[in-house]
Design an enzyme around this catalytic site. Structure first.
Site, PDB file in Angstrom:
ATOM      1  N   ASN A 209     -23.257 -60.922  11.819  1.00 38.16           N
ATOM      2  CA  ASN A 209     -24.157 -61.960  11.313  1.00 38.16           C
ATOM      3  C   ASN A 209     -23.901 -62.130   9.830  1.00 38.16           C
ATOM      4  O   ASN A 209     -23.517 -61.177   9.167  1.00 38.16           O
ATOM      5  CB  ASN A 209     -25.612 -61.528  11.484  1.00 38.16           C
ATOM      6  CG  ASN A 209     -26.117 -61.751  12.883  1.00 38.16           C
ATOM      7  OD1 ASN A 209     -25.438 -62.331  13.716  1.00 38.16           O
ATOM      8  ND2 ASN A 209     -27.318 -61.290  13.143  1.00 38.16           N
ATOM      9  N   LYS A 288      -5.892 -53.842  20.307  1.00 32.59           N
ATOM     10  CA  LYS A 288      -6.027 -55.232  19.876  1.00 32.59           C
ATOM     11  C   LYS A 288      -5.739 -56.155  21.069  1.00 32.59           C
ATOM     12  O   LYS A 288      -4.737 -55.960  21.769  1.00 32.59           O
ATOM     13  CB  LYS A 288      -5.004 -55.470  18.754  1.00 32.59           C
ATOM     14  CG  LYS A 288      -5.163 -56.750  18.039  1.00 32.59           C
ATOM     15  CD  LYS A 288      -4.159 -56.845  16.909  1.00 32.59           C
ATOM     16  CE  LYS A 288      -4.154 -58.240  16.359  1.00 32.59           C
ATOM     17  NZ  LYS A 288      -2.950 -58.524  15.595  1.00 32.59           N
ATOM     18  N   PRO A 304     -30.249 -54.025  21.825  1.00 31.09           N
ATOM     19  CA  PRO A 304     -31.681 -53.687  21.770  1.00 31.09           C
ATOM     20  C   PRO A 304     -32.332 -54.387  20.579  1.00 31.09           C
ATOM     21  O   PRO A 304     -31.669 -54.609  19.555  1.00 31.09           O
ATOM     22  CB  PRO A 304     -31.669 -52.173  21.538  1.00 31.09           C
ATOM     23  CG  PRO A 304     -30.315 -51.857  20.997  1.00 31.09           C
ATOM     24  CD  PRO A 304     -29.373 -52.894  21.532  1.00 31.09           C
ATOM     25  N   ILE A 306     -34.484 -53.810  17.707  1.00 34.73           N
ATOM     26  CA  ILE A 306     -34.928 -52.598  17.002  1.00 34.73           C
ATOM     27  C   ILE A 306     -36.391 -52.722  16.581  1.00 34.73           C
ATOM     28  O   ILE A 306     -37.205 -51.813  16.775  1.00 34.73           O
ATOM     29  CB  ILE A 306     -34.014 -52.339  15.784  1.00 34.73           C
ATOM     30  CG1 ILE A 306     -32.571 -52.134  16.269  1.00 34.73           C
ATOM     31  CG2 ILE A 306     -34.496 -51.126  14.973  1.00 34.73           C
ATOM     32  CD1 ILE A 306     -31.527 -52.141  15.182  1.00 34.73           C
ATOM     33  N   PHE A 322     -38.620 -59.887   9.391  1.00 36.17           N
ATOM     34  CA  PHE A 322     -38.080 -61.020   8.639  1.00 36.17           C
ATOM     35  C   PHE A 322     -37.525 -62.017   9.654  1.00 36.17           C
ATOM     36  O   PHE A 322     -37.044 -61.613  10.712  1.00 36.17           O
ATOM     37  CB  PHE A 322     -36.943 -60.565   7.717  1.00 36.17           C
ATOM     38  CG  PHE A 322     -37.428 -60.208   6.344  1.00 36.17           C
ATOM     39  CD1 PHE A 322     -38.132 -59.031   6.135  1.00 36.17           C
ATOM     40  CD2 PHE A 322     -37.204 -61.061   5.272  1.00 36.17           C
ATOM     41  CE1 PHE A 322     -38.602 -58.707   4.880  1.00 36.17           C
ATOM     42  CE2 PHE A 322     -37.665 -60.753   4.010  1.00 36.17           C
ATOM     43  CZ  PHE A 322     -38.365 -59.568   3.809  1.00 36.17           C
ATOM     44  N   LYS A 336     -42.349 -65.744  16.757  1.00 33.03           N
ATOM     45  CA  LYS A 336     -41.644 -64.464  16.642  1.00 33.03           C
ATOM     46  C   LYS A 336     -42.633 -63.356  16.275  1.00 33.03           C
ATOM     47  O   LYS A 336     -42.555 -62.242  16.769  1.00 33.03           O
ATOM     48  CB  LYS A 336     -40.577 -64.603  15.551  1.00 33.03           C
ATOM     49  CG  LYS A 336     -39.393 -63.711  15.731  1.00 33.03           C
ATOM     50  CD  LYS A 336     -38.253 -64.088  14.803  1.00 33.03           C
ATOM     51  CE  LYS A 336     -37.313 -65.117  15.404  1.00 33.03           C
ATOM     52  NZ  LYS A 336     -36.167 -65.407  14.576  1.00 33.03           N
ATOM     53  N   LYS A 340     -43.205 -60.201  18.766  1.00 34.20           N
ATOM     54  CA  LYS A 340     -42.839 -58.835  18.344  1.00 34.20           C
ATOM     55  C   LYS A 340     -44.063 -58.019  17.923  1.00 34.20           C
ATOM     56  O   LYS A 340     -43.930 -56.885  17.483  1.00 34.20           O
ATOM     57  CB  LYS A 340     -41.804 -58.889  17.214  1.00 34.20           C
ATOM     58  CG  LYS A 340     -40.537 -59.648  17.617  1.00 34.20           C
ATOM     59  CD  LYS A 340     -39.328 -59.300  16.776  1.00 34.20           C
ATOM     60  CE  LYS A 340     -38.149 -60.179  17.201  1.00 34.20           C
ATOM     61  NZ  LYS A 340     -36.861 -59.668  16.786  1.00 34.20           N
TER      62      LYS A 340
HETATM   63  N1  CTP Z   1     -34.378 -57.639  14.784  1.00 33.72           N
HETATM   64  C1  CTP Z   1     -34.157 -56.356  15.229  1.00 33.72           C
HETATM   65  N2  CTP Z   1     -33.270 -56.145  16.253  1.00 33.72           N
HETATM   66  C2  CTP Z   1     -32.623 -57.182  16.832  1.00 33.72           C
HETATM   67  C3  CTP Z   1     -32.856 -58.508  16.355  1.00 33.72           C
HETATM   68  C4  CTP Z   1     -33.738 -58.688  15.328  1.00 33.72           C
HETATM   69  O1  CTP Z   1     -34.742 -55.400  14.705  1.00 33.72           O
HETATM   70  N3  CTP Z   1     -31.786 -56.955  17.807  1.00 33.72           N
HETATM   71  C5  CTP Z   1     -35.353 -57.840  13.695  1.00 33.72           C
HETATM   72  C6  CTP Z   1     -34.782 -58.327  12.387  1.00 33.72           C
HETATM   73  O2  CTP Z   1     -34.457 -57.247  11.538  1.00 33.72           O
HETATM   74  C7  CTP Z   1     -35.913 -59.181  11.835  1.00 33.72           C
HETATM   75  C8  CTP Z   1     -36.601 -59.736  13.061  1.00 33.72           C
HETATM   76  O3  CTP Z   1     -36.233 -58.853  14.130  1.00 33.72           O
HETATM   77  O4  CTP Z   1     -36.866 -58.419  11.143  1.00 33.72           O
HETATM   78  C9  CTP Z   1     -36.253 -61.141  13.414  1.00 33.72           C
HETATM   79  O5  CTP Z   1     -34.867 -61.273  13.531  1.00 33.72           O
HETATM   80  P1  CTP Z   1     -34.199 -62.656  13.922  1.00 33.72           P
HETATM   81  O6  CTP Z   1     -32.721 -62.469  14.052  1.00 33.72           O
HETATM   82  O7  CTP Z   1     -34.713 -63.742  13.044  1.00 33.72           O
HETATM   83  O8  CTP Z   1     -34.864 -62.896  15.329  1.00 33.72           O
HETATM   84  P2  CTP Z   1     -34.422 -62.635  16.781  1.00 33.72           P
HETATM   85  O9  CTP Z   1     -35.473 -61.792  17.407  1.00 33.72           O
HETATM   86  O10 CTP Z   1     -33.010 -62.122  16.864  1.00 33.72           O
HETATM   87  O11 CTP Z   1     -34.534 -64.104  17.415  1.00 33.72           O
HETATM   88  P3  CTP Z   1     -33.522 -65.372  17.265  1.00 33.72           P
HETATM   89  O12 CTP Z   1     -32.164 -64.812  16.894  1.00 33.72           O
HETATM   90  O13 CTP Z   1     -33.572 -65.983  18.624  1.00 33.72           O
HETATM   91  O14 CTP Z   1     -34.130 -66.258  16.212  1.00 33.72           O
END
Ligand code: CTP
Length: 397
Positions: A209, A288, A304, A306, A322, A336, A340
């Site tokens: 990302n 590769k 997962p 987290i 965030f 969200k 969560k």
């Molecule tokens: N997060 C996490 N583990 C993941 C994905 C996200 O702990 N596998 C946490 C990020 O650290 C952040 C929050 O969840 O605090 C939101 O992350 P974001 O990427 O915006 O949301 P997603 O749940 O992945 O949803 P989407 O990608 O569909 O917007």
């Protein structure tokens, strides 16, 4: 009556020395005992008599000052100080400080100090961007030195860019924060994830990302400044970590989850700032993958979540998320937060925030939304930590 706080104001060579004179005036007005130490170059920009008149105290310029106690001006002055502020801090002075040099009164008393040190850099934008300067600043940050500014704008040399020293009022604010700010998170254990994760596809490729780690590292720095014991778990970034209590470097979401699970039982507040990859390859090729003329499909399986794993624990820490959204910011962020199960979610527009030094944020909590107008990420981090502290203690009542 409480005794006056003593600030040792170090002035090094730079045009911005005139702003230090104004800061000395404002701080003296606010009943802070300001003692000034000037380097030889500083005296070429502003005369010692200016600082003497504004502070009502003698100005020190000489390591061999004969009036000081036992002829040891460096020890005597640093022992009297509750705080040292170097403004302006030139590139040369920063380099000396980072390397522990002590070849004049100011460098010597900084080395001999047992109080916090703030530096307010001021220099030409090219000097600021020079890797040597940035390297020295990283060392100083790791050593626990508080770096305030610089700001961007018109410079004395006629160029425009990063390197302008903060204004006098901003210096006063930094001094007040260091001298009087409460440590709202003293004794609290804060766990933070930051940066991107990287999910391997084969021996040389992977999915990741976009994330610089700047916001997560700024939050960690702000939590340290608020007195917390901080563990920072980070994906790969180009940044030097702040002076946290524990730093754990990870690559993939799975590794990040494991590190979080190890640390979470000792955690009061969990802040998920990391940009975790939502999917990983179902199978990682050890070699590769060779190119062919055919289309290539890679099966991805979900990683997962987290943050959800932590907020879903039977006795979770106070959890903060965030969200970087590219559209429908408010709707997506609130959804969200509910999904969560978070008391606080901080949202921004991804296209405005990733890699930038500044950000505009919206905080969503049970009381509604709070907008934090555009500001430097470290300033936003301090506001966020303050807000987290308030909410955390409300939930504990
Ligand atoms: N997060 C996490 N583990 C993941 C994905 C996200 O702990 N596998 C946490 C990020 O650290 C952040 C929050 O969840 O605090 C939101 O992350 P974001 O990427 O915006 O949301 P997603 O749940 O992945 O949803 P989407 O990608 O569909 O917007």
């Amino acid at each position: 009556m409480a005794t006056k706080k003593c600030l040792l104001l170090g002035v090094t060579g730079g045009v911005a020395a005139y702003k230090a004179a104004e800061a000395a005036r404002l701080l003296t007005q606010q009943a802070i005992d300001v003692k000034t130490v000037m380097t030889q170059s500083a005296c070429r920009f502003v005369g010692p008599i200016t600082f003497q008149s504004l502070t009502g105290n003698p100005v020190y310029t000489d390591l061999w000052e004969t009036n000081a106690a036992q002829n040891m001006a460096h020890i005597h002055l640093s022992r009297m100080a509750d705080l040292i502020l170097i403004a302006p801090a030139s590139a040369d002075f920063i380099a000396k400080l980072a390397n522990g040099l002590a070849d004049d009164l100011l460098t010597t008393l900084c080395l001999a100090r047992d109080c916090p040190l703030i530096i307010a850099p001021a220099m030409n934008k090219q000097m600021w961007q020079n890797p040597a300067t940035q390297r020295n600043l990283s060392i100083l940050r790791q050593d626990g030195v508080i770096v305030v500014g610089p700001a961007s704008g018109m410079q004395a040399c006629g160029e425009t860019g990063m390197g302008r020293m903060l204004e006098a009022a901003e210096l006063v604010e930094a001094v007040y924060t260091a001298l009087y700010a409460e440590k709202p998170l003293r004794g609290k254990r804060v766990l933070i994830t930051a940066g991107p994760t990287f999910e391997a596809i084969d021996a040389v490729r992977g999915i990741t990302n976009k994330s610089s780690g700047k916001m997560g590292y700024a939050i960690a720095q702000a939590a340290v400044e608020a007195g917390a014991t901080v563990t920072l778990i980070s994906g790969t970034t180009c940044l030097t970590p702040p002076a946290v209590d524990e730093f754990v470097s990870v690559i993939s979401a799975d590794e990040m989850l494991q590190a979080v699970q190890t640390a979470v039982p000792q955690t009061d507040i969990f802040i998920g700032v990391a940009a975790v990859a939502d999917y990983r390859a179902a199978k990682i090729s050890p070699q590769k993958i060779k190119k062919t003329d055919k289309n290539l499909s890679i099966e991805l399986i979900p990683n997962p979540d987290i943050l959800s794993a932590v907020s879903g624990l039977p006795d979770p820490p106070f959890c903060v998320g965030f969200a970087a959204e590219t559209e429908n910011l408010e709707r997506n962020a609130e959804a969200k937060r509910r999904k969560k199960n978070l008391p606080l979610l901080i949202a921004n527009l991804a296209q405005d925030a990733i890699g930038a030094d500044e950000s505009e944020l919206i905080l969503f909590d049970d009381a509604g939304k709070h907008i934090l107008p555009k500001a430097a990420k470290i300033a936003q981090a301090c506001r966020i930590i303050k807000h987290i502290g308030t909410l955390y203690f409300q939930t504990k009542k």
